[in-house]
Design a protein around this motif. Structure first.
Motif, PDB file in Angstrom:
ATOM      1  N   LEU A 100       0.815  -1.222   0.000  1.00 52.13           N
ATOM      2  CA  LEU A 100       0.000   0.000   0.000  1.00 52.13           C
ATOM      3  C   LEU A 100       0.844   1.267   0.000  1.00 52.13           C
ATOM      4  O   LEU A 100       0.299   2.361   0.115  1.00 52.13           O
ATOM      5  CB  LEU A 100      -0.939  -0.004   1.216  1.00 52.13           C
ATOM      6  N   HIS A 101       2.151   1.128  -0.138  1.00 51.70           N
ATOM      7  CA  HIS A 101       3.008   2.302  -0.258  1.00 51.70           C
ATOM      8  C   HIS A 101       3.042   2.779  -1.709  1.00 51.70           C
ATOM      9  O   HIS A 101       2.976   1.971  -2.640  1.00 51.70           O
ATOM     10  CB  HIS A 101       4.425   1.971   0.200  1.00 51.70           C
ATOM     11  N   GLY A 102       3.154   4.087  -1.903  1.00 52.95           N
ATOM     12  CA  GLY A 102       3.279   4.628  -3.242  1.00 52.95           C
ATOM     13  C   GLY A 102       1.946   4.976  -3.859  1.00 52.95           C
ATOM     14  O   GLY A 102       1.025   5.443  -3.186  1.00 52.95           O
ATOM     15  N   ILE A 113      -7.061  -3.774  10.779  1.00 47.24           N
ATOM     16  CA  ILE A 113      -7.308  -2.430  10.257  1.00 47.24           C
ATOM     17  C   ILE A 113      -5.942  -1.768  10.143  1.00 47.24           C
ATOM     18  O   ILE A 113      -5.330  -1.401  11.143  1.00 47.24           O
ATOM     19  CB  ILE A 113      -8.269  -1.634  11.156  1.00 47.24           C
ATOM     20  N   VAL A 114      -5.461  -1.649   8.903  1.00 51.04           N
ATOM     21  CA  VAL A 114      -4.039  -1.358   8.684  1.00 51.04           C
ATOM     22  C   VAL A 114      -3.760   0.031   8.123  1.00 51.04           C
ATOM     23  O   VAL A 114      -2.602   0.449   8.081  1.00 51.04           O
ATOM     24  CB  VAL A 114      -3.408  -2.410   7.757  1.00 51.04           C
ATOM     25  N   ALA A 115      -4.795   0.739   7.656  1.00 48.76           N
ATOM     26  CA  ALA A 115      -4.548   2.020   6.997  1.00 48.76           C
ATOM     27  C   ALA A 115      -5.838   2.814   6.927  1.00 48.76           C
ATOM     28  O   ALA A 115      -6.939   2.282   7.132  1.00 48.76           O
ATOM     29  CB  ALA A 115      -3.993   1.800   5.584  1.00 48.76           C
ATOM     30  N   ILE A 116      -5.691   4.098   6.622  1.00 41.65           N
ATOM     31  CA  ILE A 116      -6.842   4.938   6.319  1.00 41.65           C
ATOM     32  C   ILE A 116      -6.559   5.756   5.069  1.00 41.65           C
ATOM     33  O   ILE A 116      -5.472   6.328   4.915  1.00 41.65           O
ATOM     34  CB  ILE A 116      -7.227   5.865   7.489  1.00 41.65           C
ATOM     35  N   LYS A 117      -7.501   5.748   4.160  1.00 41.14           N
ATOM     36  CA  LYS A 117      -7.509   6.671   3.026  1.00 41.14           C
ATOM     37  C   LYS A 117      -8.232   7.920   3.509  1.00 41.14           C
ATOM     38  O   LYS A 117      -9.438   7.893   3.746  1.00 41.14           O
ATOM     39  CB  LYS A 117      -8.222   6.036   1.827  1.00 41.14           C
ATOM     40  N   ALA A 168       4.687  14.687   2.709  1.00 40.39           N
ATOM     41  CA  ALA A 168       5.714  15.433   3.437  1.00 40.39           C
ATOM     42  C   ALA A 168       5.522  15.304   4.943  1.00 40.39           C
ATOM     43  O   ALA A 168       6.491  15.327   5.710  1.00 40.39           O
ATOM     44  CB  ALA A 168       5.681  16.903   3.019  1.00 40.39           C
ATOM     45  N   MET A 169       4.264  15.130   5.373  1.00 34.80           N
ATOM     46  CA  MET A 169       3.965  14.962   6.792  1.00 34.80           C
ATOM     47  C   MET A 169       4.215  13.539   7.280  1.00 34.80           C
ATOM     48  O   MET A 169       4.413  13.323   8.479  1.00 34.80           O
ATOM     49  CB  MET A 169       2.495  15.316   7.052  1.00 34.80           C
ATOM     50  N   GLY A 170       4.147  12.555   6.366  1.00 31.25           N
ATOM     51  CA  GLY A 170       4.345  11.174   6.787  1.00 31.25           C
ATOM     52  C   GLY A 170       3.388  10.169   6.169  1.00 31.25           C
ATOM     53  O   GLY A 170       3.467   8.976   6.492  1.00 31.25           O
ATOM     54  N   ALA A 171       2.479  10.606   5.294  1.00 28.90           N
ATOM     55  CA  ALA A 171       1.635   9.655   4.569  1.00 28.90           C
ATOM     56  C   ALA A 171       2.505   8.821   3.632  1.00 28.90           C
ATOM     57  O   ALA A 171       3.588   9.254   3.217  1.00 28.90           O
ATOM     58  CB  ALA A 171       0.555  10.383   3.779  1.00 28.90           C
ATOM     59  N   VAL A 172       2.031   7.620   3.285  1.00 29.01           N
ATOM     60  CA  VAL A 172       2.853   6.701   2.491  1.00 29.01           C
ATOM     61  C   VAL A 172       2.520   6.724   1.007  1.00 29.01           C
ATOM     62  O   VAL A 172       3.195   6.054   0.210  1.00 29.01           O
ATOM     63  CB  VAL A 172       2.733   5.252   3.015  1.00 29.01           C
ATOM     64  N   GLY A 173       1.486   7.480   0.599  1.00 32.30           N
ATOM     65  CA  GLY A 173       1.134   7.517  -0.805  1.00 32.30           C
ATOM     66  C   GLY A 173      -0.275   8.026  -1.011  1.00 32.30           C
ATOM     67  O   GLY A 173      -0.814   8.752  -0.177  1.00 32.30           O
ATOM     68  N   VAL A 174      -0.874   7.634  -2.130  1.00 27.83           N
ATOM     69  CA  VAL A 174      -2.193   8.124  -2.535  1.00 27.83           C
ATOM     70  C   VAL A 174      -2.980   6.997  -3.185  1.00 27.83           C
ATOM     71  O   VAL A 174      -2.411   6.094  -3.795  1.00 27.83           O
ATOM     72  CB  VAL A 174      -2.056   9.305  -3.524  1.00 27.83           C
ATOM     73  N   PRO A 227      -0.738   3.618  15.842  1.00 30.49           N
ATOM     74  CA  PRO A 227       0.225   2.527  16.038  1.00 30.49           C
ATOM     75  C   PRO A 227       1.245   2.520  14.903  1.00 30.49           C
ATOM     76  O   PRO A 227       0.977   3.012  13.804  1.00 30.49           O
ATOM     77  CB  PRO A 227      -0.649   1.271  16.001  1.00 30.49           C
ATOM     78  N   GLN A 228       2.399   1.936  15.165  1.00 30.80           N
ATOM     79  CA  GLN A 228       3.486   1.972  14.182  1.00 30.80           C
ATOM     80  C   GLN A 228       3.090   1.328  12.855  1.00 30.80           C
ATOM     81  O   GLN A 228       3.502   1.776  11.787  1.00 30.80           O
ATOM     82  CB  GLN A 228       4.726   1.281  14.743  1.00 30.80           C
ATOM     83  N   HIS A 229       2.273   0.264  12.920  1.00 32.48           N
ATOM     84  CA  HIS A 229       1.942  -0.467  11.699  1.00 32.48           C
ATOM     85  C   HIS A 229       0.935   0.255  10.817  1.00 32.48           C
ATOM     86  O   HIS A 229       0.777  -0.083   9.639  1.00 32.48           O
ATOM     87  CB  HIS A 229       1.366  -1.847  12.053  1.00 32.48           C
ATOM     88  N   PHE A 230       0.244   1.245  11.357  1.00 34.06           N
ATOM     89  CA  PHE A 230      -0.909   1.840  10.691  1.00 34.06           C
ATOM     90  C   PHE A 230      -0.454   2.906   9.700  1.00 34.06           C
ATOM     91  O   PHE A 230       0.392   3.742  10.005  1.00 34.06           O
ATOM     92  CB  PHE A 230      -1.839   2.440  11.741  1.00 34.06           C
ATOM     93  N   LEU A 231      -1.061   2.908   8.491  1.00 33.46           N
ATOM     94  CA  LEU A 231      -0.633   3.782   7.402  1.00 33.46           C
ATOM     95  C   LEU A 231      -1.664   4.877   7.122  1.00 33.46           C
ATOM     96  O   LEU A 231      -2.871   4.622   7.123  1.00 33.46           O
ATOM     97  CB  LEU A 231      -0.431   2.969   6.124  1.00 33.46           C
ATOM     98  N   LEU A 232      -1.155   6.067   6.845  1.00 36.49           N
ATOM     99  CA  LEU A 232      -1.988   7.172   6.353  1.00 36.49           C
ATOM    100  C   LEU A 232      -1.775   7.288   4.855  1.00 36.49           C
ATOM    101  O   LEU A 232      -0.641   7.397   4.383  1.00 36.49           O
ATOM    102  CB  LEU A 232      -1.611   8.481   7.045  1.00 36.49           C
ATOM    103  N   ILE A 233      -2.890   7.269   4.098  1.00 32.99           N
ATOM    104  CA  ILE A 233      -2.866   7.347   2.638  1.00 32.99           C
ATOM    105  C   ILE A 233      -3.717   8.534   2.202  1.00 32.99           C
ATOM    106  O   ILE A 233      -4.840   8.710   2.693  1.00 32.99           O
ATOM    107  CB  ILE A 233      -3.417   6.053   1.999  1.00 32.99           C
ATOM    108  N   SER A 234      -3.207   9.338   1.274  1.00 37.38           N
ATOM    109  CA  SER A 234      -3.992  10.449   0.750  1.00 37.38           C
ATOM    110  C   SER A 234      -5.154   9.922  -0.092  1.00 37.38           C
ATOM    111  O   SER A 234      -4.976   9.048  -0.941  1.00 37.38           O
ATOM    112  CB  SER A 234      -3.118  11.360  -0.117  1.00 37.38           C
TER     113      SER A 234
END
Length: 292
Positions: free
Chosen positions: A4-6, A160-164, A199-205, A181-188
């Protein structure tokens, strides 16, 4: 969940003139995405007009997409709604063998309390064998999922691993990144917000404009991941106007017109959406010429 990166893209669903699914155009679209380096595909997110598709049509699209991709890049399935029991049933019936995660939009129209949102996703998480990506898009659903609710879900359910995130609320993004939590991803979930969010720390879109310009969206996320914000700003600025035009008369009407001009399917949509009008078509044509 490195898958889910990128850059991910929420695929449109091409239609024929009589309203049937245009699988030939869908295959063309999938091949464009793979050939231009898209990291993963979302099949039947809200951009795929999933609300207008029957149960049988959804299954055919998921199966076709999995067969066409054939394991070349990761796949995410969009399964959400405001009837929790129905969403759970869809998840239980879903053939998840070719998919790496489920993207599930926060309940729309009903405007549930934060406890209602939590209980909805609790039911979804407990039903799913796949990881869950939350999807917060208040402009469409009519209600916001707060950072507190997001963090509570991320802490209580390992799948539950990420949020769009498409709330356009940078204070909310900051709180999620601070407390998650460390495992949880923020996605645009909003193309123009991708650069600042990464730039803030999200992993992609998970992109809409990426349907038509996958290589540019991929390059934007790569530049951001490598902290090359000078190059990222160039791509970001280049896509701003065409992205706005994708939404000005409803999504995915604008991007379907762009794809039609590129020779991928037609700009047919299902009611209550209608194709973009002549004024927007002209503006899109001008932007497409400029981007070339």
């Amino acid at each position: 969940m490195n898958e889910l990166h990128g850059a991910g893209v929420a695929l449109v669903t091409p239609f024929n003139a009589e309203g049937s699914i245009d699988f030939e155009a869908l295959a063309q679209l999938i091949e464009l995405q793979i050939n231009e380096g898209m990291n993963y595909l979302v099949s039947l997110g809200t951009t795929g007009e999933v609300a207008t598709l029957s149960k049988e049509e959804r299954k055919r699209i998921w199966d076709f997409t999995a067969k066409q991709v054939n394991g070349r890049i990761p796949l995410v399935a969009g399964i959400g709604g405001n009837n929790t029991a129905e969403v759970v049933d869809q998840i239980l019936e879903f053939d998840n063998s070719s998919y790496c995660a489920i993207l599930s939009v926060s309940p729309y129209y009903s405007k549930p309390t934060q406890e209602g949102v939590y209980q909805h996703y609790k039911a979804v998480a407990e039903a799913s064998k796949l990881p869950i990506i939350l999807y917060n898009v208040p402009g469409r659903t009519g209600s916001n999922m707060t950072a507190e609710t997001t963090i509570r879900l991320a802490e209580d359910f390992q799948n539950i691993v990420a949020i769009k995130e498409a709330s356009a609320n940078f204070a909310q993004f900051s709180a999620i990144l601070r407390d998650k939590p460390q495992h949880f991803l923020l996605i645009s979930g909003d193309d123009p917000a991708t650069l600042p969010m990464m730039a803030m720390g999200a992993v992609g879109v998970i992109s809409v404009v990426g349907n038509a310009y996958p290589a540019k969206v991929v390059s934007l996320t790569k530049y951001c991941a490598h902290h090359d914000y000078v190059s990222a700003r160039k791509v970001h600025s280049e896509l701003l106007e065409i992205t706005d035009l994708c939404f000005v008369e409803g999504n995915p009407c604008g991007v379907k017109y762009i794809l039609q001009q590129m020779g991928i399917g037609q700009d047919y949509v299902r009611l209550p959406l209608v194709p973009v009008g002549a004024k927007v078509q002209g503006a899109i044509d001008q932007e497409m010429e400029r981007i070339r």
